[in-house]
Design a protein around this motif. Structure first.
Motif, PDB file in Angstrom:
ATOM      1  N   SER A 701       0.831  -1.197   0.000  1.00  0.00           N
ATOM      2  CA  SER A 701       0.000   0.000   0.000  1.00  0.00           C
ATOM      3  C   SER A 701       0.866   1.248   0.000  1.00  0.00           C
ATOM      4  CB  SER A 701      -0.920   0.006   1.215  1.00  0.00           C
ATOM      5  OG  SER A 701      -0.162   0.092   2.398  1.00  0.00           O
ATOM      6  N   LEU A 702       0.263   2.345  -0.423  1.00  0.00           N
ATOM      7  CA  LEU A 702       1.003   3.605  -0.563  1.00  0.00           C
ATOM      8  C   LEU A 702       1.456   4.163   0.778  1.00  0.00           C
ATOM      9  CD1 LEU A 702      -1.167   5.369  -3.294  1.00  0.00           C
ATOM     10  CD2 LEU A 702       1.217   4.677  -3.535  1.00  0.00           C
ATOM     11  N   SER A 703       0.537   4.235   1.759  1.00  0.00           N
ATOM     12  CA  SER A 703       0.883   4.972   2.981  1.00  0.00           C
ATOM     13  C   SER A 703       1.781   4.176   3.916  1.00  0.00           C
ATOM     14  CB  SER A 703      -0.386   5.409   3.725  1.00  0.00           C
ATOM     15  OG  SER A 703      -1.021   4.318   4.335  1.00  0.00           O
ATOM     16  N   GLY A 704       1.935   2.855   3.687  1.00  0.00           N
ATOM     17  CA  GLY A 704       2.820   2.076   4.529  1.00  0.00           C
ATOM     18  C   GLY A 704       4.238   1.973   4.000  1.00  0.00           C
ATOM     19  N   ARG A 705       4.524   2.701   2.916  1.00  0.00           N
ATOM     20  CA  ARG A 705       5.848   2.608   2.307  1.00  0.00           C
ATOM     21  C   ARG A 705       6.912   3.181   3.234  1.00  0.00           C
ATOM     22  NH1 ARG A 705       5.745   5.699  -3.114  1.00  0.00           N
ATOM     23  NH2 ARG A 705       7.710   4.633  -3.462  1.00  0.00           N
ATOM     24  N   GLY A 706       8.104   2.606   3.109  1.00  0.00           N
ATOM     25  CA  GLY A 706       9.233   3.102   3.887  1.00  0.00           C
ATOM     26  C   GLY A 706      10.283   3.709   2.987  1.00  0.00           C
TER      27      GLY A 706
END
Length: 723
Positions: A701-706
C-alpha cells in the motif's frame, strides 16, 4: 481495462417505471440478503475456487442462513403472528415477506445439498472420502468401537420418551437422533431421543493410506453402536433433526445491572421459540409427529432434508494438510515504514498518517500499537472500544497489562454485539479485575465505532495517538476480512475521539466535531448533505461523482438522496457486498448509478465513501472518508458509529487510486445488480479477469511505504467508466 461496473442498463417494464416513485423503488431487504447468500453458495460451485475452499463457502452459506432464520425470520414471524401488517420500505407486509422467504430459502437449501453431492464426488477423486455404515470394513469397525467407547460414549445421554421421561429441551442449533426401538425380549416398543453433544466433532476420521482421508458422520457412528446405548433393543426406524430457535435478545430498558440482565437474556435465547425444524427425509411418521408436537413446530416451519443435516458442520472437512486443495498461502505484510522505525508504532505514526489495509497488511500492527502503549512509561491513558474480539484476545490482554501498570484504561464494551454477548461479558469482567474502567454505553444504542486512543507525554505536551478502524478488534477475523486501520496523531482527530468516548461514557453529547461525523447525531445528515453537494455541482455543469463501498445499503433517505443525485447527473459507483435496497440503472430514477458486489477469497468489510468535490473520480481533490457504519437504518440512527475524513494526500491516494479503483476494476469475483433486483455474474476469460484480492496481495500500500521504496513507482489503477 474495462471495469466490471460498465454493464448495460436493463430498462424496467413500463408497469415498473410507473412505480419508481413508490415502494417499488426499493428492493426488499430480506430477499436481497438471500440473494447475497446465493452468491456465497455459487462460490461453492465455482471451478476457479480450490476444492476445499468451495466446501468452506458451502459451510458459510449454511451458517449465514441459520443466523438469518434465528434473527431476521424470527422477527418477521413475531410481527406476523401479532397481526402486524405494516409494510417494509418496499411495500411488503411481514406475512408477504415470510411467504417469499420460504420459497427462496427452500430452493437455496436444495441447492446446498446438490452442491454438497457434487463436492463429495470431487473430494473422492482427490482422496477425501465420506463413508456410511455399509462402506466399513472389519478393521474400520474395530477402530470405531474404540473411538465410540473412549471419546463418544462418556458424553452421550440416551433418553427414553414416555410419561415418566418427558421430551427433553433441545437448544438452538441442537442436533439429535430420534429412534423407534423394540425390546427383543417381549417386542415392547420404545421411542427414544439421542441428543448429539455440540462439543464433539461431527465427522469421525478413520485410518487411511497416506495422502487419503476417510470420514464417517457422527450419527452413523451412533447408529452403529445402538446396542451399547440401548442394550436388548432392536431399531425399527430413526430420523435426524436439527432445531433453530428465535435468537433475538430482549433486554429491559431499565435494567439496573446490565451484565446480569444480559446473562439472563442469553439463557432465554437458548430457549426461544422454534423458527425452523430440519428433519431427514423419510422420517417415520410417528416420530415426525412426536418431534413437531413437542417442539411446537408447524408444517410451514419444517424442512425435510435429503442429504446432510447441518451443512455448516462441513467446515470440519477443510483440511490444512491438503494445501493443494486450498488457496495458495499468503503472509500479511509488515508495513515498510514500521520496519524503518524498528517496530516503533508511535514513531511511524509521528512521521505521518498511516493507513493499513487488512488482511494484506498484518493486524499485528494494531496489537503492537496497544502492547507498546501498555509498556511505555510515557503513556498515561488508553481508551478502547470493543464490539467483537477473539476468545483469548491480545487486545484485552494489552489493556489489562496497562491497567495493572497503573495507567488509566477505559474500555467501552458492547454487550449487545449479537452472538458475542457472552464473550464480551467475560472480557469485561477480566478488564474490571485488572483495574480498567469498563463502560457499557447506551441501553438504546449499540456502540459499533472502532476507536483506540492513546495519550502519551512527549516533553511538555500530551500527544494523542488514535486508531480509527472499519472492522472489529478481532485478530482472527482480521485474517479474512478486508478492513482499514487508520493511525494518526492529528490533534483534531484525537480531540474528536475523546469527545466520542465522553459521549458514550458520560452521555455528554459533543457540541462540535472537527474532522468526524458520528451516528446517531449527524452522520446521516452529513452524508445526505455531501451527496446533495455533488448533485448541485452536476446541476451547475461541473463534474460530480460518488464512489462508496459498504456491506449493506438499505437506509431509504440515503437511497433517495442517491436517486436524486443520479438524476441531477452525478456518476455514482457502489460496491455493496451484501444487502442492497437500491435499484440501479432505472431510467428516470437511477440511470447514473451502478452497483456491484465482490465475493471472493476475503470477506469485503471496509466502509469507504469518496466525493468528487468538483472533479471526476479518481481525483487528488476528492473528499475521502472511512467509516465503521453501513448505510442502514440501525447504523445511521441507532448506533454509535464514526465517519472519519482522511486528508493526508498519501492516504487519500491509497484509498482512491488503489483500493477503490481496484474494487471498481475487479472482474474475477464481481457480480452486477440489475434494475429488477437480480444479480448477474459475467465470467471473463482467464486473460481478462482482474482480481482486486490478488492485486492487493501482490502490491504494497502507498501509505505504509518506507524509505527503501521511496523512489519506486507504486501501482495505481485508473478507473474509467463507460456510458
Amino acid at each position: 481495462m474495462t471495469s466490471a461496473t460498465d454493464f448495460l442498463q436493463a430498462p424496467l417494464p413500463a408497469s415498473e417505471e410507473r412505480a419508481v416513485a413508490g415502494p417499488q423503488r426499493f428492493i426488499n431487504r430480506e430477499l436481497s440478503w438471500l440473494a447475497f447468500n446465493w452468491r456465497v453458495l455459487e462460490e461453492a460451485e465455482n471451478p476457479r475456487v480450490p476444492l476445499l475452499e468451495r466446501l468452506r463457502f458451502l459451510s458459510i452459506s449454511a451458517t449465514n442462513l441459520d443466523e438469518f432464520f434465528t434473527v431476521r425470520v424470527a422477527g418477521l414471524r413475531e410481527l406476523a403472528q401479532a397481526g402486524n401488517t405494516t409494510p417494509a420500505a418496499d411495500g411488503l407486509s411481514p406475512a408477504e415477506q415470510l411467504k417469499l422467504i420460504g420459497v427462496d430459502a427452500r430452493a437455496l437449501m436444495d441447492r446446498q445439498q446438490k452442491a454438497y453431492r457434487a463436492l463429495l464426488d470431487e473430494m473422492g477423486e482427490a482422496g477425501i472420502h465420506m463413508l456410511d455404515r455399509a462402506d466399513l470394513t472389519d478393521a474400520d469397525r474395530a477402530h470405531l468401537e474404540d473411538v465410540f467407547l473412549t471419546q463418544v460414549f462418556p458424553i452421550l445421554t440416551p433418553m427414553a420418551i414416555d410419561p415418566a421421561h418427558p421430551f427433553p429441551f433441545i437448544p438452538n442449533t441442537g442436533f439429535s437422533l430420534a429412534l423407534q426401538l423394540e425390546r427383543r425380549a417381549d417386542r415392547r416398543k420404545l421411542r427414544a431421543l439421542l441428543p448429539i453433544p455440540q462439543q464433539t466433532d461431527r465427522f469421525v476420521r478413520l485410518p487411511a493410506p497416506e495422502g487419503q482421508a476417510r470420514f464417517l458422520p457422527l450419527e452413523e457412528l451412533l447408529l452403529l453402536h445402538l446396542d451399547r446405548l440401548f442394550p436388548g433393543y432392536a431399531e425399527l426406524g430413526h430420523c435426524a433433526f436439527r432445531v433453530l430457535r428465535d435468537s433475538d435478545l430482549e433486554v429491559e430498558d431499565e435494567a439496573e445491572d446490565l451484565v446480569r440482565e444480559f446473562e439472563v437474556a442469553l439463557k432465554r435465547r437458548r430457549r426461544g421459540e422454534v423458527v425452523r425444524l430440519k428433519i431427514s427425509t423419510g422420517a417415520p411418521p410417528q416420530l415426525r409427529h412426536l418431534i413437531m408436537e413437542e417442539l411446537h413446530a408447524t408444517e410451514e416451519e419444517v424442512i425435510e432434508i435429503e442429504g446432510v443435516i447441518g451443512v455448516s458442520d462441513l467446515k470440519e472437512l477443510v483440511l490444512d494438510e491438503r494445501p493443494d486443495l486450498l488457496w495458495p498461502s499468503f503472509t500479511p505484510r509488515v508495513p515498510e515504514r514500521v520496519q524503518d522505525h524498528d517496530g516503533d508504532m508511535f514513531a511511524a505514526i509521528r512521521q505521518k498518517d498511516m493507513l493499513l489495509h487488512h488482511p494484506y497488511e498484518t493486524f499485528d500492527m494494531v496489537i503492537r500499537f496497544l502492547n507498546q502503549a501498555a509498556a511505555d512509561p510515557d503513556v498515561l491513558a488508553i481508551k478502547q472500544t470493543l464490539y467483537r474480539t477473539s476468545k483469548q484476545s491480545p487486545i484485552v490482554d494489552a489493556l489489562c497489562e496497562a491497567a495493572e501498570a497503573g495507567k488509566s484504561v477505559t474500555a467501552l464494551v458492547e454487550l449487545k454485539a449479537r452472538f458475542d454477548e457472552a464473550a464480551n461479558i467475560r472480557q469485561s469482567r477480566k478488564l474490571e479485575r485488572a483495574g480498567a474502567h469498563v463502560v457499557y454505553g447506551f441501553m438504546s444504542y449499540k456502540t459499533h465505532a472502532k476507536i483506540s486512543s492513546v495519550v502519551r507525554r512527549e516533553g511538555r505536551n500530551l500527544v494523542t495517538y488514535t486508531h480509527y478502524g472499519t472492522g472489529n478488534y478481532h485478530p482472527i477475523t482480521a485474517r479474512i476480512y478486508t478492513d482499514l486501520s487508520f493511525f494518526t496523531c492529528d490533534a483534531a482527530l484525537g480531540r474528536d475521539a475523546t469527545r466520542v468516548f465522553n459521549y458514550v461514557s458520560g452521555y455528554a453529547q459533543p457540541e462540535r466535531l472537527e474532522n468526524l461525523a458520528i451516528s446517531p447525531i449527524n452522520m446521516k445528515s452529513f452524508l445526505i448533505e455531501m451527496i446533495g453537494r455533488e448533485a448541485q455541482a452536476a446541476r451547475d455543469g461541473r463534474p460530480a461523482a460518488v464512489w462508496a463501498k459498504m456491506n449493506s445499503l438499505i437506509e431509504s433517505d440515503v437511497i433517495d438522496a442517491l436517486y436524486a443525485a443520479s438524476e441531477a447527473g452525478v456518476r455514482i459507483d457502489l460496491v455493496v457486498r451484501g444487502i442492497c435496497g437500491l435499484r440501479p440503472g432505472v431510467a428516470g430514477l437511477s440511470s447514473n448509478i451502478r452497483v456491484k458486489s465482490i465475493v471472493g477469497r476475503f470477506l469485503e468489510h471496509s466502509r469507504i465513501v469518496c466525493f468528487g468535490n468538483g472533479n471526476t473520480l479518481p481525483s487528488p481533490t476528492a473528499r475521502v472518508f472511512i467509516s465503521s457504519a453501513d448505510w442502514m437504518g440501525r447504523n445511521l440512527n441507532r448506533r454509535i458509529e464514526t465517519l472519519v475524513e482522511c486528508t493526508n494526500p498519501t492516504v487519500k491516494a491509497q484509498i482512491v487510486d488503489q483500493i477503490m479503483a481496484a474494487n471498481m476494476a475487479d472482474t474475477a469475483q464481481s457480480w452486477q445488480l440489475a434494475p429488477d433486483g437480480q444479480w448477474h455474474r459475467p465470467m471473463p476469460g482467464p486473460d481478462e479477469a482482474f482480481s482486486c484480492h490478488r492485486f492487493f496481495m501482490e502490491n504494497p500500500s502507498l501509505s505504509g511505504r518506507g524509505s527503501a521504496a521511496a523512489t519506486g513507482e507504486m501501482p495505481r489503477l485508473a478507473h474509467r467508466r463507460k456510458g
